[in-house]
Design a protein around this motif. Structure first.
Motif, PDB file in Angstrom:
ATOM      1  N   ALA A   1       0.834  -1.196   0.000  1.00  0.00           N
ATOM      2  CA  ALA A   1       0.000   0.000   0.000  1.00  0.00           C
ATOM      3  C   ALA A   1       0.862   1.237   0.000  1.00  0.00           C
ATOM      4  O   ALA A   1       0.460   2.267   0.500  1.00  0.00           O
ATOM      5  N   ASP A   2       2.032   1.132  -0.526  1.00  0.00           N
ATOM      6  CA  ASP A   2       2.967   2.246  -0.437  1.00  0.00           C
ATOM      7  C   ASP A   2       2.817   3.222  -1.597  1.00  0.00           C
ATOM      8  O   ASP A   2       3.645   4.071  -1.801  1.00  0.00           O
ATOM      9  N   ASP A   3       1.756   3.118  -2.359  1.00  0.00           N
ATOM     10  CA  ASP A   3       1.565   4.076  -3.440  1.00  0.00           C
ATOM     11  C   ASP A   3       0.638   5.212  -3.020  1.00  0.00           C
ATOM     12  O   ASP A   3       0.281   6.037  -3.829  1.00  0.00           O
ATOM     13  N   GLY A   4       0.235   5.215  -1.756  1.00  0.00           N
ATOM     14  CA  GLY A   4      -0.598   6.305  -1.260  1.00  0.00           C
ATOM     15  C   GLY A   4      -2.082   6.052  -1.387  1.00  0.00           C
ATOM     16  O   GLY A   4      -2.885   6.817  -0.861  1.00  0.00           O
ATOM     17  N   THR A   5      -2.468   5.007  -2.072  1.00  0.00           N
ATOM     18  CA  THR A   5      -3.899   4.711  -2.236  1.00  0.00           C
ATOM     19  C   THR A   5      -4.572   4.568  -0.883  1.00  0.00           C
ATOM     20  O   THR A   5      -5.689   5.040  -0.663  1.00  0.00           O
ATOM     21  N   ARG A   6      -3.855   3.902   0.001  1.00  0.00           N
ATOM     22  CA  ARG A   6      -4.425   3.600   1.316  1.00  0.00           C
ATOM     23  C   ARG A   6      -4.795   4.889   2.065  1.00  0.00           C
ATOM     24  O   ARG A   6      -5.888   5.018   2.594  1.00  0.00           O
ATOM     25  N   ASP A   7      -3.876   5.846   2.056  1.00  0.00           N
ATOM     26  CA  ASP A   7      -4.148   7.091   2.781  1.00  0.00           C
ATOM     27  C   ASP A   7      -5.249   7.903   2.117  1.00  0.00           C
ATOM     28  O   ASP A   7      -6.102   8.481   2.785  1.00  0.00           O
ATOM     29  N   VAL A   8      -5.211   7.911   0.802  1.00  0.00           N
ATOM     30  CA  VAL A   8      -6.254   8.643   0.083  1.00  0.00           C
ATOM     31  C   VAL A   8      -7.612   8.024   0.370  1.00  0.00           C
ATOM     32  O   VAL A   8      -8.603   8.715   0.618  1.00  0.00           O
ATOM     33  N   LEU A   9      -7.633   6.706   0.362  1.00  0.00           N
ATOM     34  CA  LEU A   9      -8.891   6.000   0.593  1.00  0.00           C
ATOM     35  C   LEU A   9      -9.375   6.221   2.024  1.00  0.00           C
ATOM     36  O   LEU A   9     -10.570   6.440   2.270  1.00  0.00           O
ATOM     37  N   LEU A  10      -8.446   6.185   2.976  1.00  0.00           N
ATOM     38  CA  LEU A  10      -8.821   6.440   4.372  1.00  0.00           C
ATOM     39  C   LEU A  10      -9.438   7.822   4.515  1.00  0.00           C
ATOM     40  O   LEU A  10     -10.458   8.005   5.178  1.00  0.00           O
TER      41      LEU A  10
END
Lengths: 171, 234
Positions: free
Chosen positions: A99-108
């Motif tokens: 999840a190191d492409d930033g998707t995770r944070d954006v999704l959160l």
């Protein structure tokens, strides 16, 4: 054959906990809610087990637990425009593997921007993969409401994910 | 890999909207999976849950007993007042007309004392009715209980029995239509109009289970009379 409470809880508690987490964004709260829900289920087990599958009931108690927590004024989550201390997506610090492409944070962040019931609809519909009528039953609303909430929630998340500079969605 | 979750613009092609939503939903489901990938270990075990569940059961039972005792005390108090409590001018009871519960002391589930208070002994009626209500299928309800509801002798092979008014939907319940019997195997008789055999069996089993948690006491047992303290002057 109806499973025993222990079999049911052992098999389903992790899934219920993930659902609760996606609805509230807090593992500790998800633990509390699921534990409360399973304790209630234990107390009602003799009555419920004779009536067929208890999965739907358990999910409903968990969802209601999260929504009730969000309604409590002293614990109400305040949606913020930006998350504090967001790690740099390119550095990989604090981000899990994959999840190191930033998707995770954006999704959160995008999930946090949804209303409580809209978030519940999105999670139940797209994470638990429940049909529309089942989501409506769990949330106690109409199927039309579920459809519109799901479409709006999806549009919101699409906008949030689409607004990323690299325009990528890599699950 | 770069993936476009919305290859077709739904605004320009409404026919493609469901397919686009489906694709987006599938991608969203997979993306949500990344959020739970770093799931921390669970802070509770199934044993913890069972322990909390047992506490909850105990608390609920205590609440029900408390409510039952409160109802009995209130009913006894009302009966006492309606019987013409000394000094209460509002009580103008017509002789021979029973107001309030008419059960005899041997029929009640409580221990009576001269002051009219009552505490539950044996197996409280409200426990039985709560169990019945919890086990009834959808569409069937417990009707209003008659004022003289009480445990009665259960007949051959049974310890005690009580009449249970049941009704389907909004129909008026038939008082005395069904009889719940406690015994080695509990039974619900006379409920054919509203329940099938399996449902009646489930209701009887639910009551039996609660009765067992109470230690299967005899609801008709008369509690021992309070002992009179010895007279110090004697």
């Amino acid at each position: 054959m109806t499973p025993s409470f222990r079999e049911f809880a052992t098999a389903r508690r992790a899934a219920l906990r993930r659902t609760a987490y996606l609805m509230c964004g807090d593992w500790h709260l998800a633990d509390d809610v699921v534990q409360d829900a399973l304790a209630r289920l234990y107390a009602d087990w003799p009555r419920l087990a004779g009536r067929g599958p208890v999965e739907a009931y358990a999910r409903k108690v968990v969802v209601n637990g999260v929504l009730a927590h969000r309604r409590r004024p002293w614990r109400r989550e305040v949606a913020a425009p930006a998350l504090p201390d967001v790690p740099d997506p390119r550095s990989g610090d604090g981000a899990p593997a994959g999840a190191d492409d930033g998707t995770r944070d954006v999704l959160l962040r995008a999930l946090a921007g949804l209303g409580a019931s809209q978030r519940a609809v999105v999670v139940l519909r797209y994470w638990d993969d429940l049909p529309v009528d089942e989501v409506a039953r769990v949330l106690g609303c109409s199927t039309g409401n579920v459809k519109s909430q799901a479409a709006r929630g999806l549009a919101h998340l699409r906008d949030a994910l689409g607004a990323r500079p690299d325009q990528e969605v890599t699950p | 890999m770069t993936t476009d979750p919305y290859p077709t613009d739904p605004a320009t092609d409404p026919a493609a909207r469901p397919a686009a939503d489906e694709t987006a939903g599938a991608l969203l489901g997979a993306a949500l999976g990344t959020l739970v990938r770093d799931e921390p270990p669970m802070r509770f075990t199934v044993e913890d849950v069972e322990r909390r569940g047992r506490l909850l059961q105990r608390r609920r039972r205590r609440t029900r007993v408390g409510l039952g005792a409160g109802v009995l005390v209130a009913a006894s108090g009302a009966a006492f007042l309606s019987a013409g409590a000394p000094g209460w001018q509002g009580a103008q009871r017509t002789p021979g007309v029973a107001l309030g519960p008419t059960a005899t002391p041997s029929q009640t589930t409580g221990t009576g004392d001269p002051n009219g208070t009552s505490l539950p002994v044996g197996f409280p009626l409200n426990e039985a009715f709560v169990a019945v209500q919890g086990a009834l299928p959808d569409g069937v309800r417990l009707g209003d209980l008659p004022p003289d509801v009480a445990w009665e002798p259960g007949g051959p092979g049974y310890v005690a029995a009580v009449r249970v008014p049941l009704a389907r939907g909004n129909a008026v319940p038939r008082h005395g239509g069904a009889t719940l019997r406690l015994g080695p195997r509990c039974a619900l008789d006379g409920a054919d109009a509203v329940l099938d055999d399996v449902q009646a069996r489930a209701v009887a089993d639910a009551v039996c289970e609660v009765w067992t948690t109470w230690g299967r006491p005899d609801p008709l047992a008369v509690p021992p009379a309070p002992s009179t303290p010895p007279d110090p002057a004697a």
